[in-house]
Motif scaffolding. Sequence first.
Motif, short mmCIF file in Angstrom:
data_model
loop_
_atom_site.label_atom_id
_atom_site.label_comp_id
_atom_site.label_asym_id
_atom_site.label_seq_id
_atom_site.Cartn_x
_atom_site.Cartn_y
_atom_site.Cartn_z
N HIS A 24 -1.97 10.67 1.20
CA HIS A 24 -2.51 10.55 2.56
C HIS A 24 -1.44 10.25 3.61
O HIS A 24 -1.76 9.97 4.76
CB HIS A 24 -3.60 9.48 2.60
N ASP A 48 1.55 12.93 10.55
CA ASP A 48 0.09 13.09 10.56
C ASP A 48 -0.59 12.37 9.40
O ASP A 48 -1.47 12.91 8.73
CB ASP A 48 -0.28 14.57 10.59
N ASP A 50 -3.12 10.25 7.38
CA ASP A 50 -4.57 10.19 7.53
C ASP A 50 -5.02 8.82 8.04
O ASP A 50 -4.28 7.84 8.00
CB ASP A 50 -5.26 10.46 6.18
N ASP A 51 -6.27 8.77 8.47
CA ASP A 51 -6.88 7.51 8.86
C ASP A 51 -6.92 6.59 7.64
O ASP A 51 -7.20 7.06 6.51
CB ASP A 51 -8.30 7.79 9.37
N PRO A 52 -6.66 5.29 7.80
CA PRO A 52 -6.70 4.38 6.65
C PRO A 52 -8.00 4.45 5.85
O PRO A 52 -7.98 4.31 4.62
CB PRO A 52 -6.51 3.01 7.29
N GLN A 53 -9.11 4.68 6.52
CA GLN A 53 -10.38 4.73 5.81
C GLN A 53 -10.40 5.83 4.76
O GLN A 53 -11.03 5.70 3.71
CB GLN A 53 -11.55 4.91 6.79
N ARG A 100 -0.59 3.48 13.03
CA ARG A 100 0.02 4.78 13.20
C ARG A 100 0.43 4.94 14.66
O ARG A 100 -0.22 4.37 15.55
CB ARG A 100 -0.97 5.89 12.82
#
Length: 103
Positions: A24, A48, A50-53, A100
Motif C-alpha cells: 500500500h 500515492d 493508499d489511505d491508512p484505512q 501523507r
Amino acid sequence: MKPANNAPVYIGAYKELTEIARKHGYAMAVHGSVARDLDLICIPWIDDADDPQAVVDEITSRFAIKETDKPPRVREHGRIVYTLLVSFGDCFIDLSFTPRAAR
C-alpha cells in the motif's frame, strides 16, 4: 526470571504485516519494547500511498485481527493510530501512520 510475554506472537506476524504495508506504499518499523503490545509505525514511502484505512482493512480481512477504535485516534503531529486486537489472548497492535503529504 521475567514472566513470559507475547513478543514471539508479534515478531512472527511482523513479516506479513510489513508486506501488506509495502503493498500500500508504506515503510513499516517496530517502535517500542514488543513486550506488552506491538507498536508499529507506517511511513508513506511513495507519492500515492493508499489511505491508512486500506492497510487496516487488508490486515483485518487476512488475519484474525480486528479494529478496536473507530474512528482511529489522532495523536501528536497528526499521526493516526489504530488499535488492533489479535483474536486470542491479550495481544494488541498499535498501528500508527504518519501523515501523507497534501497533493
